[in-house]
Design a protein around this motif. Structure first.
Motif, PDB file in Angstrom:
ATOM      1  N   TYR A  51      75.165 -12.332  69.855  1.00  0.00           N
ATOM      2  CA  TYR A  51      76.046 -11.586  68.949  1.00  0.00           C
ATOM      3  C   TYR A  51      75.614 -10.128  68.912  1.00  0.00           C
ATOM      4  O   TYR A  51      74.493  -9.792  69.295  1.00  0.00           O
ATOM      5  N   PHE A  68      75.921  -9.436  61.132  1.00  0.00           N
ATOM      6  CA  PHE A  68      76.501  -9.885  62.390  1.00  0.00           C
ATOM      7  C   PHE A  68      78.001  -9.608  62.409  1.00  0.00           C
ATOM      8  O   PHE A  68      78.699  -9.855  61.432  1.00  0.00           O
ATOM      9  N   LYS A  91      72.108 -15.320  67.118  1.00  0.00           N
ATOM     10  CA  LYS A  91      72.292 -15.705  65.726  1.00  0.00           C
ATOM     11  C   LYS A  91      71.672 -17.089  65.585  1.00  0.00           C
ATOM     12  O   LYS A  91      71.997 -17.999  66.330  1.00  0.00           O
TER      13      LYS A  91
END
Length: 166
Positions: A51, A68, A91
């Motif tokens: 991410y 994020f 993540k």
């Protein structure tokens, strides 16, 4: 997009090992497409684990916080511009993932290593020393009396241990 009059912007993406890469993207590009492009440059096939995060409040007492970005939304929708601090990260999930992509696994290791050294993940002194010893062994091989001097000449322990470990 260029024919439609949209201008490509250059974004700097930071990595957990301290390196940076510049990437050109349009504000209407989806974040997921940019992540795929970065993964392709790095040789990562398993891009679904990665991410982009926007690091905010870096000068605060607690340090930066990573927000994020949503992969299915565009940069413009998430108000991301070239001045934003973008970080390429995995993540974390609670469930174990099977790694078939060794490059992705290496980046995951780098992220965990960086988080332990920076004390983002607090660990006991005993565990920090044990993890450091395993990493040093994986880098330099098994200990032998002949290599003893070479170990300590080449190894800067500050790059393997958190500052709090004495």
């Amino acid at each position: 997009k260029i024919a439609a009059g949209e201008e490509a912007l250059t974004f700097t993406i930071r990595f957990v090992d301290g390196t940076r890469k510049k990437i050109d993207a349009f504000p209407t590009d989806r974040v997921g497409d940019i992540v795929s492009k970065v993964c392709a440059k790095l040789g990562i096939q398993a891009h679904e684990h990665f991410y982009l995060a926007h690091r905010v409040n870096e000068n605060s007492v607690l340090g930066g916080v990573d927000c994020f970005l949503q992969k299915d939304r565009t940069l413009a929708e998430q108000q991301i511009n070239p001045k934003c601090n973008l970080v390429f990260k995995i993540k974390h999930y609670k469930r174990h993932k099977k790694w078939t992509d060794t490059v992705a696994q290496e980046w995951f290791f780098r992220q965990i290593h960086s988080s332990i050294i920076s004390e983002y993940y607090p660990v006991s002194e005993k565990l920090a020393v044990e993890l450091a010893s395993l990493e040093i062994q994986s880098v330099f091989g098994d200990y032998s009396g002949k290599k003893r001097r070479a170990y300590f000449d080449r190894v800067g322990l500050d790059s393997y241990l958190p500052v709090s470990v004495s």
